[in-house]
Design an enzyme around this catalytic site. Structure first.
Site, PDB file in Angstrom:
ATOM      1  N   ASP A 139     -76.207  17.320 -79.731  1.00 23.80           N
ATOM      2  CA  ASP A 139     -74.812  17.429 -79.312  1.00 23.80           C
ATOM      3  C   ASP A 139     -74.040  16.131 -79.503  1.00 23.80           C
ATOM      4  O   ASP A 139     -74.615  15.035 -79.551  1.00 23.80           O
ATOM      5  CB  ASP A 139     -74.742  17.788 -77.827  1.00 23.80           C
ATOM      6  CG  ASP A 139     -75.014  19.256 -77.556  1.00 23.80           C
ATOM      7  OD1 ASP A 139     -75.538  19.943 -78.454  1.00 23.80           O
ATOM      8  OD2 ASP A 139     -74.734  19.711 -76.425  1.00 23.80           O
TER       9      ASP A 139
ATOM     10  N   HIS B  25     -79.127  14.653 -77.921  1.00 25.72           N
ATOM     11  CA  HIS B  25     -77.809  14.137 -78.298  1.00 25.72           C
ATOM     12  C   HIS B  25     -77.932  13.102 -79.408  1.00 25.72           C
ATOM     13  O   HIS B  25     -78.810  12.234 -79.364  1.00 25.72           O
ATOM     14  CB  HIS B  25     -77.120  13.494 -77.085  1.00 25.72           C
ATOM     15  CG  HIS B  25     -76.739  14.481 -76.026  1.00 25.72           C
ATOM     16  ND1 HIS B  25     -77.658  15.050 -75.175  1.00 25.72           N
ATOM     17  CD2 HIS B  25     -75.528  15.012 -75.688  1.00 25.72           C
ATOM     18  CE1 HIS B  25     -77.047  15.887 -74.357  1.00 25.72           C
ATOM     19  NE2 HIS B  25     -75.753  15.882 -74.647  1.00 25.72           N
TER      20      HIS B  25
END
Length: 243
Positions: free
Chosen positions: A64, A209
């Site tokens: 992400d 992430h």
């Protein structure tokens, strides 16, 4: 004197037809395609997917908040070396800032995911506002990668509200996760490796992430867990396409 047929037309000459209605119809169709993007191969529904396509000892890596020029290129290199495909959930503001990295992600065969334009919490948003944001984000991605498929949407913070239903209407499957290792907090790579290896379950979608801060520990951890999991008989897969 030239021969004239009835209604004053010369022989062989066809009556003129207006192309305006046809051109308007074509314009409407093209506008719809531009907004929605290319048709997805499998219809979406509003079930939040958190498992892999094949199940069993498989795992799907998802990243992400990128693209991030500090860490995404090295992550791509790691995934390329180990021949792993992942899902990149793209933050629209960063897509506009770093379209070259988006193109690199797509060129390596990874899957693109809409992660909203500004990473806002959409829990209380009305559907029209959600739709406008998702369309803007997808348009930004396709500006970087014309014709890109965007089969998934992930809500920022996992705060869905009505965004999952809107995403499904736009052809994007809502994408959740089964394992999050909190790498958005400053965490050493050793600890991230431990959390992944101890927390992974068969068929899990893993939330990681590559943007939103210093993600070098995450990249280091990914470089280590891929060969470790493979040595234990795990395979890397993509998330299920439909819930």
């Amino acid at each position: 004197m030239s021969a004239i047929t009835h209604r004053g037309r010369r022989p062989g000459r066809r009556p003129r037809r207006s192309w305006v209605p046809l051109m308007l119809s074509v314009a409407v169709c093209l506008s719809a395609v531009t907004l929605a993007g290319p048709a997805q191969a499998v219809p979406a529904n509003d079930t939040i997917v958190d498992s892999t396509r094949r199940g069993g000892n498989t795992v799907a890596l998802t990243f992400d908040d990128g693209p991030n020029p500090a860490d995404t290129p090295r992550l791509l290199e790691v995934l390329r070396q180990h021949r792993v495909k992942a899902v990149f959930c793209l933050w629209g503001d960063y897509v506009l800032a770093h379209p070259d990295i988006v193109r690199a992600i797509a060129a390596d065969g990874h899957v693109l995911c809409n992660h909203s334009m500004h990473h806002d919490d959409m829990a209380s948003w009305e559907p029209e506002r959600v739709r406008a944001d998702l369309l803007q984000t997808s348009a930004a991605i396709r500006r970087a990668v014309p014709g890109a498929r965007i089969p998934y949407f992930r809500a920022p913070y996992g705060s869905w509200g009505q965004s999952g239903t809107v995403a499904a209407d736009l052809g994007m499957q809502p994408l959740g996760w089964r394992l999050a290792v909190a790498d958005w907090e400053p965490t050493p790579a050793d600890e991230l490796v431990r959390r992944i290896l101890e927390g992974v379950t068969p068929g899990a979608v893993v939330l990681l992430h590559d943007g939103g801060g210093d993600r070098s520990p995450t990249v280091d951890a990914v470089e280590r867990i891929i060969p470790d999991l493979r040595s234990r008989g795990w395979r890397f897969d993509l998330p299920a396409r439909r819930g």
